[in-house]
Design an enzyme around this catalytic site. Structure first.
Site, PDB file in Angstrom:
ATOM      1  N   LEU A   2       0.842  -1.205   0.000  1.00 55.31           N
ATOM      2  CA  LEU A   2       0.000   0.000   0.000  1.00 55.31           C
ATOM      3  C   LEU A   2       0.874   1.251   0.000  1.00 55.31           C
ATOM      4  O   LEU A   2       0.689   2.154  -0.811  1.00 55.31           O
ATOM      5  CB  LEU A   2      -0.922   0.005   1.225  1.00 55.31           C
ATOM      6  CG  LEU A   2      -1.786   1.253   1.426  1.00 55.31           C
ATOM      7  CD1 LEU A   2      -2.796   1.389   0.286  1.00 55.31           C
ATOM      8  CD2 LEU A   2      -2.517   1.202   2.773  1.00 55.31           C
ATOM      9  N   GLY A  57       5.766   8.797  -1.734  1.00 63.20           N
ATOM     10  CA  GLY A  57       5.134  10.093  -1.496  1.00 63.20           C
ATOM     11  C   GLY A  57       3.808  10.021  -0.773  1.00 63.20           C
ATOM     12  O   GLY A  57       3.139  11.041  -0.593  1.00 63.20           O
ATOM     13  N   ILE A  59      18.750   0.653  32.916  1.00 62.04           N
ATOM     14  CA  ILE A  59      19.041  -0.243  34.040  1.00 62.04           C
ATOM     15  C   ILE A  59      20.343  -1.008  33.811  1.00 62.04           C
ATOM     16  O   ILE A  59      21.122  -1.230  34.742  1.00 62.04           O
ATOM     17  CB  ILE A  59      17.853  -1.216  34.261  1.00 62.04           C
ATOM     18  CG1 ILE A  59      16.664  -0.443  34.852  1.00 62.04           C
ATOM     19  CG2 ILE A  59      18.247  -2.379  35.176  1.00 62.04           C
ATOM     20  CD1 ILE A  59      15.369  -1.228  34.886  1.00 62.04           C
ATOM     21  N   GLY A  86      22.807   0.190  32.306  1.00 58.27           N
ATOM     22  CA  GLY A  86      23.906   1.155  32.354  1.00 58.27           C
ATOM     23  C   GLY A  86      24.765   1.055  31.107  1.00 58.27           C
ATOM     24  O   GLY A  86      24.264   0.877  29.997  1.00 58.27           O
ATOM     25  N   GLU A 110       2.001   0.623  10.570  1.00 58.86           N
ATOM     26  CA  GLU A 110       0.536   0.684  10.619  1.00 58.86           C
ATOM     27  C   GLU A 110       0.044   2.067  11.048  1.00 58.86           C
ATOM     28  O   GLU A 110      -1.017   2.220  11.638  1.00 58.86           O
ATOM     29  CB  GLU A 110      -0.046  -0.378  11.567  1.00 58.86           C
ATOM     30  CG  GLU A 110       0.411  -1.791  11.308  1.00 58.86           C
ATOM     31  CD  GLU A 110      -0.120  -2.356  10.003  1.00 58.86           C
ATOM     32  OE1 GLU A 110      -1.031  -1.765   9.428  1.00 58.86           O
ATOM     33  OE2 GLU A 110       0.388  -3.393   9.569  1.00 58.86           O
ATOM     34  N   SER A 139       2.081   7.273  15.790  1.00 62.77           N
ATOM     35  CA  SER A 139       1.287   7.547  16.989  1.00 62.77           C
ATOM     36  C   SER A 139       0.312   8.700  16.748  1.00 62.77           C
ATOM     37  O   SER A 139      -0.817   8.689  17.251  1.00 62.77           O
ATOM     38  CB  SER A 139       2.218   7.870  18.160  1.00 62.77           C
ATOM     39  OG  SER A 139       2.955   6.722  18.538  1.00 62.77           O
TER      40      SER A 139
END
Length: 380
Positions: A123, A127, A335, A337, A361, A364
């Protein structure tokens, strides 16, 4: 299969498959951008290439609950494989399942559902990304044939697929009823693929352009009626959003679980870093958002299985789950690091893969536009 016991069996099956056939090769495929075609044959043998396809077409005949569970488990190990599995199931295969005639279904679905063939769906154009109404690929009628000219961009499996469902313009530009869906086999003259895109993440999921140069397609290859292609695509994308939500859920879960394990092993100042409030609180927020993302995704799946309209719920699930994947993978790197910035640990790959979930898809912003439009309708 639709009770919790059956879902547990499905989950364990997908988990075992991912641990056996995917995890050992994850970084090799990622580093070298290898699309593992043979793995998808194995996924077909497992029944994962035709999850929603009825058994009469050699599919698994399962529901969206099983589909979400399988994508979650596969994506928890490798987002690339989860993405390709989602694209094959929810786009090409599901387009044929949802809108094709019986002759077309009997010809293509058994091959797609068993993994004998890999499917692509076209699809997007260079552009016209989210502006699908601006398609420039044209199909002109010539007797019993249509002649296609143009190109499609960012197509999953463009090179390795055996068949593609392609949307082309047969009417005026900007007319949502001026586009038609075609089934095009790989060896069709005038139909070709471009070079593989060199991507930030999802590197084992093949992405390339499709090209049409006076590509002649018989009218028997039209899905549904002429000029219904865009309307079909919009309906299909409602389910596609559930796919990306499930993919996002798996990536978020994978990033969370590796961070949780590391936090319970890594020691600083004579204690596990999990016991530092700053780390424990991060993990608490990560776990909470993952639970919320799953609830939204599952609800969208339930509504889809009931045949209810899922435009709003699938967009909400996709929006929240995809942003959760990005947030959780970001915190996972934090976490770890300095180690989170190296390829010796899994956090960096989840971090790279997660970003596509907020783009694929529809971005946001597109999801928020869809949701706002739907809640306005509800309010009237």
């Amino acid at each position: 299969m639709n009770n919790f016991h059956d879902l547990d069996i499905i989950r364990q099956s997908a988990r075992d498959f991912a641990e056996t056939y995917i995890r050992p090769m994850v970084m090799k495929w990622d580093e070298d951008q290898i699309f593992p075609v043979e793995l998808f044959k194995k996924l077909g043998e497992q029944g994962f290439m035709g999850i929603l396809v009825p058994e009469k077409y050699n599919g698994s005949g399962l529901t969206y609950q099983e589909y979400i569970t399988i994508l979650d488990e596969i994506s928890k190990v490798c987002g690339s494989i989860g993405l390709s599995l989602a694209a094959h199931n929810s786009l090409c295969t599901n387009h044929i399942l949802s809108f094709a005639n019986e002759v077309q279904k009997e010809k293509y679905l058994p091959k797609l559902a068993t993994g004998e063939w890999i499917g692509a769906w076209g699809l997007t154009e260079t552009g016209s990304g989210s502006d699908a109404g601006g398609l420039t690929t044209v199909a002109k009628k010539d007797g019993d044939y249509y002649v296609l000219n143009g190109s499609k961009n960012f197509i999953t499996h463009a090179i390795s697929s055996n068949v593609a469902v392609v949307i082309a313009r047969t009417g005026e530009k900007g007319d949502s009823h001026g586009m038609t869906a075609f089934i095009i086999e790989k060896e069709t003259e005038g139909f070709s693929a471009g070079k593989k895109e060199n991507k930030l993440g999802m590197r084992a999921s093949e992405t390339a352009c499709l090209f049409f140069d006076n590509c002649r397609i018989h009218k028997n290859q039209v899905i549904g009626n002429e000029c219904e292609g865009f309307i079909q695509a919009l309906k299909l994308l409602d389910g596609g959003r559930i796919s990306i939500a499930a993919l996002s859920l798996g990536i978020a879960r994978g990033a969370y679980e590796c961070a949780l394990k590391y936090a319970n092993e890594r020691e600083q100042f004579n204690q596990k870093i999990f016991d530092f409030q700053s780390v424990g609180f991060k993990l608490a927020e990560m776990a909470t958002k993952i639970e919320a993302a799953e609830l939204l995704t599952r609800q969208a799946g339930v509504m889809k299985d009931r045949g209810e309209k899922v435009t709003k719920m699938s967009a909400m699930a996709k929006l929240f789950a995809s942003e959760t994947a990005v947030e959780v993978s970001n915190e996972s790197v934090q976490i770890f690091g300095g180690y989170g910035f190296t390829k010796d640990f899994p956090a960096e790959k989840f971090f790279r893969d997660a970003k596509l979930c907020t783009i694929g898809e529809g971005t946001s912003s597109i999801q928020k536009m869809v949701i706002s439009r739907e809640i306005k309708k509800d309010a009237l």
